[in-house]
Enzyme design. Structure first.
Site, PDB file in Angstrom:
ATOM      1  N   LYS A 220      27.979  20.882   5.326  1.00  0.00           N
ATOM      2  CA  LYS A 220      27.381  19.589   4.988  1.00  0.00           C
ATOM      3  C   LYS A 220      25.869  19.713   5.138  1.00  0.00           C
ATOM      4  O   LYS A 220      25.384  20.361   6.082  1.00  0.00           O
ATOM      5  CB  LYS A 220      27.951  18.519   5.932  1.00  0.00           C
ATOM      6  CG  LYS A 220      27.548  17.077   5.602  1.00  0.00           C
ATOM      7  CD  LYS A 220      28.263  16.100   6.549  1.00  0.00           C
ATOM      8  CE  LYS A 220      27.963  14.647   6.240  1.00  0.00           C
ATOM      9  NZ  LYS A 220      28.704  13.704   7.128  1.00  0.00           N
TER      10      LYS A 220
ATOM     11  N   SER B  89      31.053  10.010   4.708  1.00  0.00           N
ATOM     12  CA  SER B  89      29.855  10.532   4.085  1.00  0.00           C
ATOM     13  C   SER B  89      29.947  12.012   3.719  1.00  0.00           C
ATOM     14  O   SER B  89      29.140  12.490   2.925  1.00  0.00           O
ATOM     15  CB  SER B  89      28.668  10.329   5.033  1.00  0.00           C
ATOM     16  OG  SER B  89      28.850  11.065   6.224  1.00  0.00           O
TER      17      SER B  89
ATOM     18  N   SER C  20      33.640   9.973   8.807  1.00  0.00           N
ATOM     19  CA  SER C  20      33.108  10.736   7.673  1.00  0.00           C
ATOM     20  C   SER C  20      33.722  12.103   7.422  1.00  0.00           C
ATOM     21  O   SER C  20      33.410  12.727   6.415  1.00  0.00           O
ATOM     22  CB  SER C  20      31.597  10.909   7.823  1.00  0.00           C
ATOM     23  OG  SER C  20      30.960   9.729   7.444  1.00  0.00           O
TER      24      SER C  20
HETATM   25  N1  GLN Z   1      31.085   5.152   6.957  1.00  0.00           N
HETATM   26  C1  GLN Z   1      30.575   5.060   8.296  1.00  0.00           C
HETATM   27  C2  GLN Z   1      29.124   4.666   8.230  1.00  0.00           C
HETATM   28  O1  GLN Z   1      28.662   4.450   7.178  1.00  0.00           O
HETATM   29  C3  GLN Z   1      30.755   6.357   9.010  1.00  0.00           C
HETATM   30  C4  GLN Z   1      29.801   7.384   8.570  1.00  0.00           C
HETATM   31  C5  GLN Z   1      29.990   8.688   9.297  1.00  0.00           C
HETATM   32  O2  GLN Z   1      31.015   8.920   9.946  1.00  0.00           O
HETATM   33  N2  GLN Z   1      28.954   9.506   9.260  1.00  0.00           N
HETATM   34  O3  GLN Z   1      28.462   4.560   9.202  1.00  0.00           O
END
Ligand code: GLN
Length: 511
Positions: free
Chosen positions: A75, A150, A174
């Site tokens: 990532k 994400s 995410s």
């Molecule tokens: N979707 C969640 C957020 O927007 C989690 C994101 C993540 O785990 N990095 O904060």
């Protein structure tokens, strides 16, 4: 497509060359990544040199390690020395870290070959990868739909057969949610199990790094490689790393599996009982979970019961407040963590008449709207006069969540729920922030508690798209979690695999 385990075995024995394996994957990227856009950067040249070095070790009769020659995607919020690490933000476009994240070092030391850096929602804030400054990633199962987020790029890369393994980060879901939407396996380890050194911080008390793979065995292999104490991360746990692979074949006989009532309230049990099943918190259930997703979870529970587990329902009442608490604490930490992007030390600088104006113009130009919204939300939640009402209260909910999970784990070894409330959705379909935030309603509680959780594909839902079942376990309970995940995988109906030419059936190898 071969698994990481099979590839490493072949390369270690000399049956295949790392250079040839790499060429296969680079070829698939070349053919399909124009459509999928899983990668921000493909590090082909560096990968070829790394693969050649692996082949040279094998030629010398030396063992390159458990991931010998396995291509891996990272990532793009994991620091890679001399390779752009952008967080999919204009703010860090082109920034090259001077060091590797601990997980990158660990994977490389185990013989893995970095194939590229994957797309994400800007600074890991989002659930669809639509918030990337460099354009969205598409779901290999249906290019008109999101891969989740994400870590959408990492999930799509593995699902599309661009790499057998990828790493992502999970702050509120995410890793697990995109794994679920892309029909693959994703693990969020116990907070502190894996070093965060070199992970660009979003919300430090939640952030964990973990693997994506096409099956549980590969995910366990990668987890073993990246786990362990790291003095460079003060929150890293000095616990021995178990033999995760050994957990896979143990079987679930005698294990106690709790289906979380609040996360499966709309399923057949609720309907059959004319309301909340016994043991539910007075009808308090998370809404917005699709009925067919709940149905798959209940089928998964039945499959575990058939395999010898004792299955029951359990109430974890505080999970219904998880989303609210998370969206106060995570933005609060983000507002502090992202204060460092002011044009002085990293990435983008927009000049101004004085330092203050330079800071302001840089942040205005460098951050996207979602990131700005989070920074403002977090700054507000922490501001004098509101601190107790918002941040303080959210922290108390966090304590409550830990307490409720601990109570559930007194009676059950693992808990089961949906990973995502829905299958992969279409671009733009969850455009308003609340609808998007609800994607993580089932995953966030484990980030609040710090406990491990993972997503395993289990059948399909609407439009024949993959559904993921979430397996949660108490802190440092990854072995039991993996035992249950492996049993679910054995019982799961095979997935068709994404309809990309040459990679179809890649995830359908499970039978
Ligand atoms: N979707 C969640 C957020 O927007 C989690 C994101 C993540 O785990 N990095 O904060």
């Amino acid at each position: 497509m071969s698994t990481a385990l099979a590839i490493a075995a072949d390369i270690r024995s000399g049956a295949r060359r790392a250079a040839d394996v790499l060429d296969d994957f680079l070829g698939r990227i070349e053919t399909h990544d124009g459509d999928v856009h899983a990668f921000n950067t493909v590090t082909a040249e560096q990968a070829r040199a790394a693969a050649a070095a692996i082949d040279a070790l094998v030629d010398e009769g030396r063992d390159p390690g458990p991931l010998a020659g396995v291509p891996v995607a990272f990532k793009d919020n994991l620091c890679t020395r001399g390779v752009a690490t952008t967080c999919s933000s204009r703010m860090l476009e082109g920034w090259q870290p001077p060091y590797d994240a601990t997980v990158v070092q660990a994977m490389t030391a185990a013989g893995a070959v970095m194939i590229g850096k994957t797309n994400l929602d800007e600074f890991a804030m989002g659930s669809s990868t639509e918030h990337s400054a460099f354009g969205p990633t598409r779901n290999p199962y249906d290019l008109g739909r999101v891969p989740g987020g994400s870590s959408g790029g990492s999930a799509a890369a593995v699902a599309a057969g661009f790499a057998p393994l990828a790493l992502g980060s999970d702050t509120g879901g995410s890793i697990r949610q995109p794994a679920s939407l892309c029909g693959i396996v994703g693990i969020k380890p116990t907070y502190g199990r894996v070093s965060r050194y070199g992970l660009v911080a979003f919300a430090s008390s939640f952030d964990q790094i973990g693997p994506f793979a096409t099956d549980v065995a590969d995910a366990a292999l990668a987890l073993g490689v990246i786990s362990g104490h790291d003095p460079a991360d003060s929150t890293s746990i000095p616990a021995a790393v178990p033999d995760f692979a050994a957990a896979l074949g143990r079987g679930v006989d005698g294990l106690r599996v709790g289906v979380v009532s609040e996360m499966t309230g709309s399923g057949r049990n609720r309907a059959a009982n004319g309301g909340s099943p016994p043991g539910d918190a007075a009808g308090d259930v998370l809404d917005g979970i699709d009925a067919d997703v709940t149905e798959r979870v209940l089928e998964a529970a039945d499959a575990l019961a058939d395999a010898g587990a004792t299955v029951g329902r359990v109430s974890v009442p505080a999970v219904t407040y998880g989303l609210t608490a998370y969206y106060l604490i995570a933005p609060a930490e983000a507002s502090s963590n992202l204060a460092r992007y002011d044009g002085t030390r990293y990435g983008l600088r927009v000049d101004g008449a004085d330092v203050e104006e330079m800071n302001r113009l840089t942040r205005r130009a460098g951050f996207g709207d979602e990131v700005k919204a989070r920074i403002m939300l977090g700054t507000f939640a922490l501001s004098a006069g509101y601190y107790d009402a918002y941040y303080g209260k959210a922290q108390r909910v966090r304590m409550l969540t830990r307490r409720d999970f601990d109570a559930a784990y007194a009676d059950f070894d693992v808990l089961l729920s949906p990973t995502s409330p829905c299958v992969a959705f279409r671009f733009g379909e969850r455009a308003d922030p609340m609808t998007m935030y609800r994607c993580d309603t089932c995953t966030i509680p484990s980030n609040l508690s710090g406990d491990p959780a993972m997503s395993v594909p289990f059948g399909t839902g609407a439009d024949d798209l993959p559904v993921g079942v979430q397996v949660m376990a108490p802190a440092l309970g990854e072995e039991t979690m993996l035992t249950v995940a492996a049993a679910l995988e054995r019982a799961a109906p095979p997935l068709p695999g994404p309809p990309l030419a040459g990679v179809a059936g890649s995830t359908g190898a499970r039978t």
